[in-house]
Design a protein around this motif. Structure first.
Motif, PDB file in Angstrom:
ATOM      1  N   MET A   1       9.905   5.641  -5.829  1.00  0.00           N
ATOM      2  CA  MET A   1       8.984   4.667  -5.318  1.00  0.00           C
ATOM      3  C   MET A   1       7.629   4.876  -5.989  1.00  0.00           C
ATOM      4  SD  MET A   1       7.755   3.887  -1.439  1.00  0.00           S
ATOM      5  CE  MET A   1       9.352   3.232  -1.107  1.00  0.00           C
ATOM      6  N   ASN A   2       6.955   3.778  -6.244  1.00  0.00           N
ATOM      7  CA  ASN A   2       5.632   3.835  -6.839  1.00  0.00           C
ATOM      8  C   ASN A   2       4.627   3.133  -5.919  1.00  0.00           C
ATOM      9  OD1 ASN A   2       5.945   1.060  -7.242  1.00  0.00           O
ATOM     10  ND2 ASN A   2       6.633   1.319  -9.339  1.00  0.00           N
ATOM     11  N   LYS A   3       3.387   3.035  -6.364  1.00  0.00           N
ATOM     12  CA  LYS A   3       2.335   2.431  -5.551  1.00  0.00           C
ATOM     13  C   LYS A   3       2.700   1.015  -5.115  1.00  0.00           C
ATOM     14  CE  LYS A   3      -2.354   0.658  -6.011  1.00  0.00           C
ATOM     15  NZ  LYS A   3      -3.506   0.543  -6.906  1.00  0.00           N
ATOM     16  N   SER A   4       3.147   0.214  -6.050  1.00  0.00           N
ATOM     17  CA  SER A   4       3.471  -1.175  -5.751  1.00  0.00           C
ATOM     18  C   SER A   4       4.572  -1.290  -4.700  1.00  0.00           C
ATOM     19  CB  SER A   4       3.885  -1.898  -7.038  1.00  0.00           C
ATOM     20  OG  SER A   4       4.261  -3.213  -6.758  1.00  0.00           O
ATOM     21  N   SER A   5       5.630  -0.517  -4.857  1.00  0.00           N
ATOM     22  CA  SER A   5       6.728  -0.588  -3.889  1.00  0.00           C
ATOM     23  C   SER A   5       6.312  -0.019  -2.535  1.00  0.00           C
ATOM     24  CB  SER A   5       7.990   0.087  -4.429  1.00  0.00           C
ATOM     25  OG  SER A   5       7.741   1.409  -4.815  1.00  0.00           O
ATOM     26  N   LEU A   6       5.427   0.973  -2.526  1.00  0.00           N
ATOM     27  CA  LEU A   6       4.915   1.501  -1.266  1.00  0.00           C
ATOM     28  C   LEU A   6       4.129   0.421  -0.526  1.00  0.00           C
ATOM     29  CD1 LEU A   6       4.193   3.742   0.794  1.00  0.00           C
ATOM     30  CD2 LEU A   6       2.218   4.243  -0.666  1.00  0.00           C
ATOM     31  N   LEU A   7       3.237  -0.265  -1.231  1.00  0.00           N
ATOM     32  CA  LEU A   7       2.433  -1.307  -0.595  1.00  0.00           C
ATOM     33  C   LEU A   7       3.315  -2.446  -0.086  1.00  0.00           C
ATOM     34  CD1 LEU A   7      -0.676  -1.379  -2.965  1.00  0.00           C
ATOM     35  CD2 LEU A   7      -0.379  -0.125  -0.803  1.00  0.00           C
ATOM     36  N   THR A   8       4.347  -2.773  -0.840  1.00  0.00           N
ATOM     37  CA  THR A   8       5.310  -3.792  -0.394  1.00  0.00           C
ATOM     38  C   THR A   8       6.015  -3.331   0.874  1.00  0.00           C
ATOM     39  OG1 THR A   8       5.640  -4.600  -2.644  1.00  0.00           O
ATOM     40  CG2 THR A   8       7.389  -5.075  -1.054  1.00  0.00           C
ATOM     41  N   MET A   9       6.392  -2.070   0.905  1.00  0.00           N
ATOM     42  CA  MET A   9       7.062  -1.508   2.072  1.00  0.00           C
ATOM     43  C   MET A   9       6.156  -1.544   3.301  1.00  0.00           C
ATOM     44  SD  MET A   9       8.730   2.256   2.244  1.00  0.00           S
ATOM     45  CE  MET A   9      10.488   2.199   2.286  1.00  0.00           C
ATOM     46  N   LEU A  10       4.885  -1.192   3.127  1.00  0.00           N
ATOM     47  CA  LEU A  10       3.939  -1.274   4.243  1.00  0.00           C
ATOM     48  C   LEU A  10       3.849  -2.706   4.769  1.00  0.00           C
ATOM     49  CD1 LEU A  10       1.059   1.017   2.897  1.00  0.00           C
ATOM     50  CD2 LEU A  10       2.476   1.475   4.906  1.00  0.00           C
ATOM     51  N   SER A  11       3.767  -3.654   3.854  1.00  0.00           N
ATOM     52  CA  SER A  11       3.693  -5.065   4.249  1.00  0.00           C
ATOM     53  C   SER A  11       4.950  -5.512   4.981  1.00  0.00           C
ATOM     54  CB  SER A  11       3.461  -5.949   3.026  1.00  0.00           C
ATOM     55  OG  SER A  11       2.203  -5.683   2.457  1.00  0.00           O
ATOM     56  N   LYS A  12       6.105  -5.084   4.512  1.00  0.00           N
ATOM     57  CA  LYS A  12       7.372  -5.454   5.175  1.00  0.00           C
ATOM     58  C   LYS A  12       7.439  -4.906   6.597  1.00  0.00           C
ATOM     59  CE  LYS A  12      10.309  -6.210   1.206  1.00  0.00           C
ATOM     60  NZ  LYS A  12      11.443  -5.763   0.398  1.00  0.00           N
ATOM     61  N   HIS A  13       6.754  -3.799   6.843  1.00  0.00           N
ATOM     62  CA  HIS A  13       6.697  -3.222   8.194  1.00  0.00           C
ATOM     63  C   HIS A  13       5.537  -3.821   9.001  1.00  0.00           C
ATOM     64  CE1 HIS A  13       9.852  -0.223   7.901  1.00  0.00           C
ATOM     65  NE2 HIS A  13       9.346   0.230   6.767  1.00  0.00           N
ATOM     66  N   ASN A  14       4.901  -4.868   8.454  1.00  0.00           N
ATOM     67  CA  ASN A  14       3.768  -5.535   9.102  1.00  0.00           C
ATOM     68  C   ASN A  14       2.612  -4.581   9.386  1.00  0.00           C
ATOM     69  OD1 ASN A  14       4.896  -8.183   9.204  1.00  0.00           O
ATOM     70  ND2 ASN A  14       6.247  -7.446  10.840  1.00  0.00           N
ATOM     71  N   ILE A  15       2.397  -3.663   8.458  1.00  0.00           N
ATOM     72  CA  ILE A  15       1.296  -2.711   8.584  1.00  0.00           C
ATOM     73  C   ILE A  15       0.136  -3.205   7.722  1.00  0.00           C
ATOM     74  CG2 ILE A  15       0.546  -0.365   8.067  1.00  0.00           C
ATOM     75  CD1 ILE A  15       3.385   0.538   8.852  1.00  0.00           C
ATOM     76  N   LYS A  16      -0.991  -3.399   8.372  1.00  0.00           N
ATOM     77  CA  LYS A  16      -2.186  -3.840   7.661  1.00  0.00           C
ATOM     78  C   LYS A  16      -2.846  -2.637   7.013  1.00  0.00           C
ATOM     79  CE  LYS A  16      -2.986  -7.654  10.801  1.00  0.00           C
ATOM     80  NZ  LYS A  16      -3.824  -8.208  11.846  1.00  0.00           N
ATOM     81  N   TYR A  17      -3.346  -2.851   5.817  1.00  0.00           N
ATOM     82  CA  TYR A  17      -3.995  -1.775   5.082  1.00  0.00           C
ATOM     83  C   TYR A  17      -5.015  -2.364   4.126  1.00  0.00           C
ATOM     84  CZ  TYR A  17      -0.818  -3.311   1.429  1.00  0.00           C
ATOM     85  OH  TYR A  17      -0.141  -4.083   0.517  1.00  0.00           O
TER      86      TYR A  17
END
Length: 168
Positions: A1-17
């Protein structure tokens, strides 16, 4: 996993960042100089290994003084040292200076025992690198804990004032 996929994963979990892009950072001192107005608690992260090839990640408030001798004694870790770059890359998927609990997502075999400083829980927002040390991700502390739980990562709460685990 890289930065982009991590941020996508956070978004899929509806986590605001929020993401703050910045110059390459290797130390807490560099971070303090360049962080600007990033809200929330800032952290330092220690990736340690013992002679039995057991791995430990400690995420603590950046000002916390960590006594490795006291840590190894309190948790019966044996002789510990900072894990070499090879382990950073192969287990956490990061380079030196980029250690982050988000790297636990890359720990497919759950080899790393994770400890979070209880003082972080006193803050609404927490900041970690998103697998690279040219960015900082800020998110609600409760959302960080939820994200870890949703990804089957056990978070042990650690008290650096008396070197005890508050939950396990």
């Amino acid at each position: 996993m890289n930065k982009s996929s991590l941020l996508t994963m956070l978004s899929k979990h509806n986590i605001k960042y929020d993401v703050c892009e910045h110059a390459l950072l290797h130390t807490v001192e560099e971070s303090k100089k360049l962080r600007g107005k990033i809200k929330g608690i800032h952290t330092k992260n220690l990736f340690l290994k013992n002679k039995k090839n057991k791995f430990f990640l400690f995420s603590c408030q950046e000002s916390t003084i960590v006594d490795l001798k006291q840590l190894k004694k309190a948790l019966n870790l044996g002789n510990i040292s900072f894990a070499r770059d090879l382990y950073l890359k192969n287990i956490l998927g990061v380079r030196p200076g980029s250690v982050t609990p988000f790297g636990l997502i890359n720990d497919q075999n759950n080899e790393i025992k994770f400890f979070l400083d209880r003082k972080i829980l006193y803050h609404n927002k927490v900041n970690f690198h998103p697998l690279v040390n040219t960015s900082t991700v800020s998110l609600d502390t409760k959302d960080f804990l939820l994200f870890m739980k949703k990804n089957n990562k056990l978070v042990n709460i650690f008290n650096f004032d008396n070197y005890t685990i508050e939950n396990e």
